[in-house]
Design a protein around this motif. Sequence first.
Motif, PDB file in Angstrom:
ATOM      1  N   SER A  61      84.662  20.443  40.090  1.00  0.00           N
ATOM      2  CA  SER A  61      85.489  19.158  39.638  1.00  0.00           C
ATOM      3  C   SER A  61      86.585  19.256  40.605  1.00  0.00           C
ATOM      4  O   SER A  61      86.728  20.157  41.794  1.00  0.00           O
ATOM      5  N   GLU A  62      87.352  18.304  40.821  1.00  0.00           N
ATOM      6  CA  GLU A  62      88.658  18.061  41.640  1.00  0.00           C
ATOM      7  C   GLU A  62      89.508  19.357  41.380  1.00  0.00           C
ATOM      8  O   GLU A  62      90.128  19.822  42.446  1.00  0.00           O
ATOM      9  N   GLN A  63      89.757  19.644  40.236  1.00  0.00           N
ATOM     10  CA  GLN A  63      90.328  21.129  39.954  1.00  0.00           C
ATOM     11  C   GLN A  63      89.927  22.247  40.303  1.00  0.00           C
ATOM     12  O   GLN A  63      90.543  23.376  40.314  1.00  0.00           O
TER      13      GLN A  63
END
Length: 73
Positions: A61-63
């Motif tokens: 994910s972007e995180q």
Amino acid sequence: MRRYFFNAMLSAEQCYGYYRGDIKNVVVTTDSGERVQLMFKHFQRFIGSDGIRGRFRLIVSEQGAFVSLDKIN
């Protein structure tokens, strides 16, 4: 989502380290030269009698949370 591509080759002996509890994480170098650490358990389904060999796609994910790991060859 971020995608990383890399080749992985771990011997059967290196994979046994996971089952003994010696290895928890694996650090791979992606095609773009980035070093990415992920839990060895994500490779478990790819272990064969000769260890792990192949080309992989990791999606996070972007995180930075793990989404999926797929063998692509």
